[in-house]
Scaffold this motif. Structure first.
Motif, PDB file in Angstrom:
ATOM      1  N   MET A   1       0.821  -1.196   0.000  1.00  0.00           N
ATOM      2  CA  MET A   1       0.000   0.000   0.000  1.00  0.00           C
ATOM      3  C   MET A   1       0.865   1.260   0.000  1.00  0.00           C
ATOM      4  SD  MET A   1      -3.044   1.059  -0.006  1.00  0.00           S
ATOM      5  CE  MET A   1      -4.008   2.473   0.353  1.00  0.00           C
ATOM      6  N   LEU A   2       1.913   1.242   0.817  1.00  0.00           N
ATOM      7  CA  LEU A   2       2.821   2.385   0.887  1.00  0.00           C
ATOM      8  C   LEU A   2       3.532   2.609  -0.447  1.00  0.00           C
ATOM      9  CD1 LEU A   2       4.066   4.572   2.653  1.00  0.00           C
ATOM     10  CD2 LEU A   2       5.826   2.927   3.299  1.00  0.00           C
ATOM     11  N   VAL A   3       3.878   1.505  -1.113  1.00  0.00           N
ATOM     12  CA  VAL A   3       4.536   1.616  -2.416  1.00  0.00           C
ATOM     13  C   VAL A   3       3.590   2.263  -3.426  1.00  0.00           C
ATOM     14  CG1 VAL A   3       5.524   0.295  -4.333  1.00  0.00           C
ATOM     15  CG2 VAL A   3       6.055  -0.333  -1.977  1.00  0.00           C
ATOM     16  N   LEU A   4       2.337   1.952  -3.369  1.00  0.00           N
ATOM     17  CA  LEU A   4       1.346   2.538  -4.271  1.00  0.00           C
ATOM     18  C   LEU A   4       1.211   4.035  -4.026  1.00  0.00           C
ATOM     19  CD1 LEU A   4      -0.880   2.118  -6.407  1.00  0.00           C
ATOM     20  CD2 LEU A   4      -2.460   1.760  -4.507  1.00  0.00           C
ATOM     21  N   VAL A   5       1.136   4.436  -2.774  1.00  0.00           N
ATOM     22  CA  VAL A   5       1.007   5.853  -2.436  1.00  0.00           C
ATOM     23  C   VAL A   5       2.249   6.622  -2.893  1.00  0.00           C
ATOM     24  CG1 VAL A   5       0.871   7.489  -0.521  1.00  0.00           C
ATOM     25  CG2 VAL A   5      -0.571   5.452  -0.523  1.00  0.00           C
ATOM     26  N   LEU A   6       3.430   6.070  -2.647  1.00  0.00           N
ATOM     27  CA  LEU A   6       4.660   6.741  -3.067  1.00  0.00           C
ATOM     28  C   LEU A   6       4.776   6.795  -4.586  1.00  0.00           C
ATOM     29  CD1 LEU A   6       7.226   5.381  -0.464  1.00  0.00           C
ATOM     30  CD2 LEU A   6       6.208   7.657  -0.595  1.00  0.00           C
ATOM     31  N   SER A   7       4.312   5.759  -5.266  1.00  0.00           N
ATOM     32  CA  SER A   7       4.331   5.757  -6.733  1.00  0.00           C
ATOM     33  C   SER A   7       3.428   6.843  -7.292  1.00  0.00           C
ATOM     34  CB  SER A   7       3.892   4.396  -7.272  1.00  0.00           C
ATOM     35  OG  SER A   7       4.771   3.389  -6.857  1.00  0.00           O
ATOM     36  N   VAL A   8       2.259   7.006  -6.723  1.00  0.00           N
ATOM     37  CA  VAL A   8       1.345   8.063  -7.162  1.00  0.00           C
ATOM     38  C   VAL A   8       1.952   9.430  -6.896  1.00  0.00           C
ATOM     39  CG1 VAL A   8      -0.911   9.122  -6.708  1.00  0.00           C
ATOM     40  CG2 VAL A   8      -0.723   6.649  -6.966  1.00  0.00           C
ATOM     41  N   LEU A   9       2.580   9.594  -5.754  1.00  0.00           N
ATOM     42  CA  LEU A   9       3.230  10.858  -5.424  1.00  0.00           C
ATOM     43  C   LEU A   9       4.346  11.189  -6.415  1.00  0.00           C
ATOM     44  CD1 LEU A   9       3.392  13.208  -3.415  1.00  0.00           C
ATOM     45  CD2 LEU A   9       5.062  11.855  -2.154  1.00  0.00           C
TER      46      LEU A   9
END
Length: 62
Positions: A1-9
């Protein structure tokens, strides 16, 4: 989940930089100029926040 948020950022940051470059060339549509302005404003806010935290960290030993 954290990887997804950082990827979007990261995608948002890259998109903002592309809009800044596009707007600087002068042939960007209105929405890209708006994104560029918001990106530059966010950068200024981050820079001023960093300056504030640096002044609080200094001990006066300069």
């Amino acid at each position: 989940m954290l990887v997804l948020v950082l990827s979007v950022l990261v995608l948002l940051v890259v998109g903002g930089c592309v809009c800044v470059f596009w707007a600087a060339r002068g042939d960007a549509p209105r929405w890209a100029r708006g994104v560029a302005k918001a990106t530059l404003l966010a950068g200024e806010l981050a820079r001023s926040a960093d300056r504030g935290s640096r002044s609080q960290r200094s001990d006066g030993d300069d």
